[in-house]
Structures are given as structure tokens and as C-alpha cells.
Design a protein around this motif. Structure first.
Motif, PDB file in Angstrom:
ATOM      1  N   SER A 195       0.835  -1.206   0.000  1.00 58.29           N
ATOM      2  CA  SER A 195       0.000   0.000   0.000  1.00 58.29           C
ATOM      3  C   SER A 195       0.867   1.252   0.000  1.00 58.29           C
ATOM      4  CB  SER A 195      -0.971   0.000   1.181  1.00 58.29           C
ATOM      5  OG  SER A 195      -0.298  -0.086   2.405  1.00 58.29           O
ATOM      6  N   LEU A 196       2.032   1.189   0.655  1.00 57.65           N
ATOM      7  CA  LEU A 196       2.955   2.330   0.610  1.00 57.65           C
ATOM      8  C   LEU A 196       3.525   2.526  -0.794  1.00 57.65           C
ATOM      9  CD1 LEU A 196       5.053   2.074   3.897  1.00 57.65           C
ATOM     10  CD2 LEU A 196       3.282   3.735   3.309  1.00 57.65           C
ATOM     11  N   ALA A 197       3.874   1.432  -1.457  1.00 59.46           N
ATOM     12  CA  ALA A 197       4.420   1.524  -2.817  1.00 59.46           C
ATOM     13  C   ALA A 197       3.391   2.109  -3.777  1.00 59.46           C
ATOM     14  CB  ALA A 197       4.883   0.149  -3.296  1.00 59.46           C
ATOM     15  N   ILE A 198       2.169   1.639  -3.683  1.00 62.72           N
ATOM     16  CA  ILE A 198       1.121   2.122  -4.583  1.00 62.72           C
ATOM     17  C   ILE A 198       0.803   3.591  -4.302  1.00 62.72           C
ATOM     18  CG2 ILE A 198      -1.318   1.871  -5.216  1.00 62.72           C
ATOM     19  CD1 ILE A 198      -0.916  -1.182  -4.790  1.00 62.72           C
ATOM     20  N   SER A 199       0.706   3.959  -3.034  1.00 59.48           N
ATOM     21  CA  SER A 199       0.418   5.362  -2.728  1.00 59.48           C
ATOM     22  C   SER A 199       1.587   6.259  -3.135  1.00 59.48           C
ATOM     23  CB  SER A 199       0.043   5.553  -1.254  1.00 59.48           C
ATOM     24  OG  SER A 199       1.058   5.130  -0.392  1.00 59.48           O
ATOM     25  N   ALA A 200       2.822   5.757  -3.051  1.00 62.64           N
ATOM     26  CA  ALA A 200       3.978   6.545  -3.518  1.00 62.64           C
ATOM     27  C   ALA A 200       3.901   6.760  -5.029  1.00 62.64           C
ATOM     28  CB  ALA A 200       5.283   5.854  -3.135  1.00 62.64           C
ATOM     29  N   THR A 201       3.524   5.732  -5.763  1.00 66.81           N
ATOM     30  CA  THR A 201       3.354   5.881  -7.213  1.00 66.81           C
ATOM     31  C   THR A 201       2.313   6.953  -7.514  1.00 66.81           C
ATOM     32  OG1 THR A 201       3.970   3.593  -7.705  1.00 66.81           O
ATOM     33  CG2 THR A 201       2.626   4.712  -9.338  1.00 66.81           C
ATOM     34  N   LEU A 202       1.177   6.859  -6.854  1.00 66.26           N
ATOM     35  CA  LEU A 202       0.081   7.796  -7.123  1.00 66.26           C
ATOM     36  C   LEU A 202       0.411   9.218  -6.676  1.00 66.26           C
ATOM     37  CD1 LEU A 202      -2.889   5.475  -6.161  1.00 66.26           C
ATOM     38  CD2 LEU A 202      -2.107   6.092  -8.466  1.00 66.26           C
ATOM     39  N   ALA A 203       1.293   9.357  -5.679  1.00 72.81           N
ATOM     40  CA  ALA A 203       1.709  10.679  -5.208  1.00 72.81           C
ATOM     41  C   ALA A 203       2.855  11.237  -6.052  1.00 72.81           C
ATOM     42  CB  ALA A 203       2.117  10.610  -3.742  1.00 72.81           C
ATOM     43  N   GLY A 204       3.376  10.430  -6.975  1.00 75.03           N
ATOM     44  CA  GLY A 204       4.469  10.882  -7.831  1.00 75.03           C
ATOM     45  C   GLY A 204       5.849  10.706  -7.223  1.00 75.03           C
ATOM     46  N   ASP A 205       5.948  10.005  -6.116  1.00 70.36           N
ATOM     47  CA  ASP A 205       7.242   9.720  -5.479  1.00 70.36           C
ATOM     48  C   ASP A 205       7.759   8.403  -6.045  1.00 70.36           C
ATOM     49  OD1 ASP A 205       9.454   9.461  -3.870  1.00 70.36           O
ATOM     50  OD2 ASP A 205       8.344   9.554  -1.971  1.00 70.36           O
ATOM     51  N   HIS A 206       8.208   8.448  -7.296  1.00 72.12           N
ATOM     52  CA  HIS A 206       8.526   7.229  -8.033  1.00 72.12           C
ATOM     53  C   HIS A 206       9.767   6.514  -7.505  1.00 72.12           C
ATOM     54  CE1 HIS A 206       5.221   8.057 -10.614  1.00 72.12           C
ATOM     55  NE2 HIS A 206       5.709   9.254 -10.922  1.00 72.12           N
ATOM     56  N   ARG A 207      10.716   7.256  -6.980  1.00 71.99           N
ATOM     57  CA  ARG A 207      11.912   6.613  -6.413  1.00 71.99           C
ATOM     58  C   ARG A 207      11.518   5.721  -5.233  1.00 71.99           C
ATOM     59  NH1 ARG A 207      17.228   7.675  -6.826  1.00 71.99           N
ATOM     60  NH2 ARG A 207      16.845   9.683  -7.783  1.00 71.99           N
ATOM     61  N   ALA A 208      10.725   6.269  -4.315  1.00 79.00           N
ATOM     62  CA  ALA A 208      10.275   5.482  -3.170  1.00 79.00           C
ATOM     63  C   ALA A 208       9.406   4.316  -3.633  1.00 79.00           C
ATOM     64  CB  ALA A 208       9.496   6.360  -2.193  1.00 79.00           C
ATOM     65  N   ALA A 209       8.552   4.578  -4.614  1.00 78.76           N
ATOM     66  CA  ALA A 209       7.675   3.511  -5.122  1.00 78.76           C
ATOM     67  C   ALA A 209       8.489   2.365  -5.691  1.00 78.76           C
ATOM     68  CB  ALA A 209       6.730   4.076  -6.182  1.00 78.76           C
ATOM     69  N   LEU A 210       9.517   2.675  -6.443  1.00 71.52           N
ATOM     70  CA  LEU A 210      10.357   1.618  -7.035  1.00 71.52           C
ATOM     71  C   LEU A 210      11.120   0.848  -5.971  1.00 71.52           C
ATOM     72  CD1 LEU A 210      11.654   3.342 -10.279  1.00 71.52           C
ATOM     73  CD2 LEU A 210      10.133   1.364 -10.105  1.00 71.52           C
ATOM     74  N   GLN A 211      11.655   1.552  -4.979  1.00 68.50           N
ATOM     75  CA  GLN A 211      12.386   0.865  -3.918  1.00 68.50           C
ATOM     76  C   GLN A 211      11.473  -0.090  -3.154  1.00 68.50           C
ATOM     77  OE1 GLN A 211      13.952   4.202  -1.749  1.00 68.50           O
ATOM     78  NE2 GLN A 211      15.895   4.186  -2.888  1.00 68.50           N
ATOM     79  N   LEU A 212      10.301   0.391  -2.800  1.00 74.43           N
ATOM     80  CA  LEU A 212       9.363  -0.464  -2.075  1.00 74.43           C
ATOM     81  C   LEU A 212       8.886  -1.617  -2.953  1.00 74.43           C
ATOM     82  CD1 LEU A 212       7.336   2.342  -0.306  1.00 74.43           C
ATOM     83  CD2 LEU A 212       8.528   0.476   0.857  1.00 74.43           C
ATOM     84  N   SER A 213       8.580  -1.324  -4.203  1.00 70.51           N
ATOM     85  CA  SER A 213       8.102  -2.367  -5.117  1.00 70.51           C
ATOM     86  C   SER A 213       9.145  -3.452  -5.309  1.00 70.51           C
ATOM     87  CB  SER A 213       7.724  -1.769  -6.471  1.00 70.51           C
ATOM     88  OG  SER A 213       6.636  -0.895  -6.342  1.00 70.51           O
ATOM     89  N   GLN A 214      10.382  -3.059  -5.499  1.00 67.99           N
ATOM     90  CA  GLN A 214      11.449  -4.044  -5.686  1.00 67.99           C
ATOM     91  C   GLN A 214      11.609  -4.915  -4.441  1.00 67.99           C
ATOM     92  OE1 GLN A 214      14.735  -1.566  -6.840  1.00 67.99           O
ATOM     93  NE2 GLN A 214      14.086  -1.490  -8.985  1.00 67.99           N
TER      94      GLN A 214
END
Length: 190
Positions: free
Chosen positions: A152-171
């Protein structure tokens, strides 16, 4: 039921099918709130992967309804069925009501906060989702299901435009749950 939950939270298509096969083959579980919630959630977890069918949505709704009726005070059941109502059935208010109740009944249950975060995402409440997701991750820090809470943090980071955090969490999540198609989609966006 521990094995059923483990298969369910594996987020793999095969795991979701295994949950439904097992629960369908054990007639004694038809009156179990948790079994019905697991069955409904397994349907929700595979929507769109094999084409959403009206019959699947109807069965998910009925299983979720039965689960809540059988045990309206079981926070895990409420959290899972809240996700079914919010995600699969798009009854966002019902999903928010059920996940909110789960959080109040069991404030130390990370699944409750995680499913509440996902419901906030569906409602477009990204900052709220981040806060709920952080709480889930903190509560489930030592849980084997921590990668799910990070989702949920990764998805919300993507939607908020924080793509670096989203990628780190997703990986991090995908290294533990490589078949998690829903998260893969958000990772590709980031």
C-alpha cells in the motif's frame, strides 16, 4: 486455516486457486467466517487476470456478506471483506466502514490498517493511505507478511508521484512475492 491464509497472502494466481480448491473441498468450512472471507478475497485477488466475470463478483459478494454475518466482531474477517467490497465490488463506503471497524476492534492488527490504506487509495485519499500504510508496516515490522503491508505504501507513492520510493518499495516486495501482478503494474508506472 493457517495454510489457507499463507496461500492467500502469497498473492500468486496458483495460491489463490489453491485457496478456493481447498475451501470448496471441505464442506465443514462453509459456516466459518474466516473461510468465507478467504474465499471472497481470493476471488478479488485474481480479478482481471482471467477476466472479471459477473458470477465471480456475485460469489465474492455473497461470501463476504456471509463472513460478516457469521462473525461481525472478527477484525481479520472485517478487514478482508472490507477489501473485497472496496476493491472488487467498488462499494467504497462499505469497504471503508468495514476496514475502519477492523482497525477499531484490533488496533494492533497490521492487516486491518493495510486494507484500510488500500481502501483510501481507491477513494483517492493518497495521503491518508500513506499514513495508514505506514502504521501497517510499523505494526507488522516482524511479520512474514510485511511485504504485503509495504504494497500500500508503494502504490500510494506511485500515485503521489514519489517514483523513487515507489520503485524501492516495489522491488523489495517483488523480491519476496514475485508473482504479485497488481504491484508489478504500479511498479511499471513508476
Amino acid at each position: 486455516m493457517i495454510g489457507v491464509l499463507h496461500q492467500l497472502f502469497s498473492m500468486s494466481r496458483d495460491g489463490q486457486r489453491a485457496v478456493r480448491t481447498y475451501l470448496s473441498s471441505h464442506a465443514g468450512l462453509t459456516n466459518s467466517a474466516l473461510a468465507n472471507a478467504c474465499y471472497a478475497l481470493s476471488i478479488a485477488n485474481t480479478l482481471g487476470e482471467e477476466g472479471a466475470r459477473i458470477a465471480d463478483l456475485q460469489e465474492a459478494r455473497e461470501r463476504a456478506r456471509i463472513a460478516v454475518m457469521l462473525d461481525p466482531h472478527n477484525a481479520l474477517v472485517l478487514a478482508m471483506t472490507g477489501h473485497v467490497f472496496g476493491f472488487a465490488l467498488r462499494e467504497l463506503e462499505t469497504g471503508e466502514e468495514l476496514t475502519g471497524l477492523a482497525c477499531r476492534l484490533a488496533p494492533s492488527l497490521p492487516q486491518a490498517w493495510d486494507f484500510a490504506a488500500m481502501n483510501a487509495i481507491y477513494r483517492g485519499q493518497i495521503e491518508k493511505a500513506r499514513g495508514l500504510g505506514l502504521r501497517a508496516v510499523r505494526l507488522g515490522h516482524f511479520s512474514a507478511y510485511r511485504p504485503l503491508y509495504q504494497t500500500s505504501l508503494a502504490i500510494s507513492a506511485t500515485l503521489a508521484g514519489d517514483h523513487r520510493a515507489a520503485l524501492q518499495l516495489s522491488q523489495s516486495v517483488l523480491s519476496r512475492l514475485p508473482d504479485f501482478l497488481g504491484l508489478m503494474r504500479h511498479s511499471v508506472v513508476s
